[in-house]
Design an enzyme around this catalytic site. Structure first.
Site, mmCIF file in Angstrom:
data_model
loop_
_atom_site.group_PDB
_atom_site.id
_atom_site.type_symbol
_atom_site.label_atom_id
_atom_site.label_comp_id
_atom_site.label_asym_id
_atom_site.label_seq_id
_atom_site.Cartn_x
_atom_site.Cartn_y
_atom_site.Cartn_z
ATOM 1 N N CYS A 3 -16.324 -10.773 -15.056
ATOM 2 C CA CYS A 3 -17.088 -9.578 -14.667
ATOM 3 C C CYS A 3 -16.578 -8.393 -15.483
ATOM 4 O O CYS A 3 -16.029 -8.604 -16.575
ATOM 5 C CB CYS A 3 -17.001 -9.338 -13.159
ATOM 6 S SG CYS A 3 -15.335 -9.031 -12.534
ATOM 7 N N ASN A 6 -12.621 -7.405 -13.301
ATOM 8 C CA ASN A 6 -11.812 -8.547 -12.822
ATOM 9 C C ASN A 6 -11.076 -8.215 -11.522
ATOM 10 O O ASN A 6 -9.961 -8.685 -11.289
ATOM 11 C CB ASN A 6 -10.832 -9.042 -13.904
ATOM 12 C CG ASN A 6 -10.194 -10.406 -13.597
ATOM 13 O OD1 ASN A 6 -9.075 -10.676 -14.005
ATOM 14 N ND2 ASN A 6 -10.884 -11.256 -12.884
ATOM 15 N N CYS A 8 -13.370 -7.358 -8.485
ATOM 16 C CA CYS A 8 -14.333 -7.548 -7.385
ATOM 17 C C CYS A 8 -15.020 -8.910 -7.449
ATOM 18 O O CYS A 8 -14.738 -9.794 -6.641
ATOM 19 C CB CYS A 8 -15.386 -6.449 -7.386
ATOM 20 S SG CYS A 8 -14.719 -4.790 -7.112
ATOM 21 N N ARG A 9 -15.933 -9.085 -8.422
ATOM 22 C CA ARG A 9 -16.770 -10.293 -8.430
ATOM 23 C C ARG A 9 -16.068 -11.534 -8.965
ATOM 24 O O ARG A 9 -16.097 -12.591 -8.328
ATOM 25 C CB ARG A 9 -18.047 -10.025 -9.242
ATOM 26 C CG ARG A 9 -18.973 -9.019 -8.594
ATOM 27 C CD ARG A 9 -20.017 -8.492 -9.559
ATOM 28 N NE ARG A 9 -19.410 -7.685 -10.613
ATOM 29 C CZ ARG A 9 -20.058 -7.127 -11.625
ATOM 30 N NH1 ARG A 9 -21.355 -7.312 -11.731
ATOM 31 N NH2 ARG A 9 -19.426 -6.384 -12.509
ATOM 32 N N SER A 10 -15.466 -11.427 -10.157
ATOM 33 C CA SER A 10 -14.932 -12.655 -10.767
ATOM 34 C C SER A 10 -13.731 -13.249 -10.015
ATOM 35 O O SER A 10 -13.632 -14.484 -9.945
ATOM 36 C CB SER A 10 -14.632 -12.466 -12.258
ATOM 37 O OG SER A 10 -13.666 -11.478 -12.476
ATOM 38 N N ASP A 118 -22.931 -5.256 -9.093
ATOM 39 C CA ASP A 118 -21.564 -4.736 -9.057
ATOM 40 C C ASP A 118 -21.347 -4.042 -7.713
ATOM 41 O O ASP A 118 -22.015 -3.048 -7.428
ATOM 42 C CB ASP A 118 -21.405 -3.744 -10.221
ATOM 43 C CG ASP A 118 -20.004 -3.185 -10.314
ATOM 44 O OD1 ASP A 118 -19.215 -3.369 -9.370
ATOM 45 O OD2 ASP A 118 -19.705 -2.564 -11.337
#
Ligand code: 4NP
Length: 146
Positions: A3, A6, A8-10, A118
């Site tokens: 993301c 690195n 939140c999402r990934s 995001d």
């Protein structure tokens, strides 16, 4: 799993996929950000919290930046959104590199090029939505891997 930051999402995608893989698997899962904002940082507390509600501990993960060497170290590179995808492709050297890269939501809706939103500037509901999307996408990835 890649993301922007690195945090939140990934890291969530990494934790979710690792939790689904059998202990005996030889698959290595990692995550990175296209930006260097959060090097060495723990995941966002909201990602830690939503993972924890699903029994997944991502507190040991630390932010790192995507690097060209990742094309050599990994067979599949999943971008969370189209911006991340473009950044990764810009670092690619060969068609072999480029063939490794896909948007993670194309595992759920092939060819639609949808992005995982995001959640950084939003609230807890955004993290819940992201978790649910990544959980479904990781089920599909798991089918490919085992
Ligand atoms: P991520 O979310 O890419 O899912 O880790 C973000 C984290 C941090 C920032 C943006 C997005 N930031 O601007 O610091």
């Amino acid at each position: 799993m890649v993301c922007l930051g690195n945090i939140c999402r990934s890291p969530l995608a990494e934790g979710i996929l690792k939790a689904k893989l059998p202990n005996t698997t030889a698959v290595t899962v990692d995550s990175a950000g296209t930006a260097a904002y959060h090097l060495g940082k723990t995941p966002d507390p909201r990602s830690i919290a939503i993972a924890r509600t699903h029994g997944i501990d991502i507190t040991q993960l630390r932010g790192r930046q995507f690097e060209v060497k990742d094309f050599d170290d990994f067979d599949l590179i999943y971008a969370m959104d189209t911006s991340n995808f473009k950044h990764i492709i810009a670092l690619s050297r060969t068609d072999e590199d480029r063939l490794k890269v896909n948007l993670i939501l194309n595992e759920l809706t092939p060819g639609e090029d949808l992005s995982v939103p995001d959640p950084y500037y939003g609230g807890d509901q955004g993290f819940k939505n992201v978790y649910d999307m990544l959980d479904k996408a990781c089920d599909r990835i798991l089918e490919k891997l085992i």
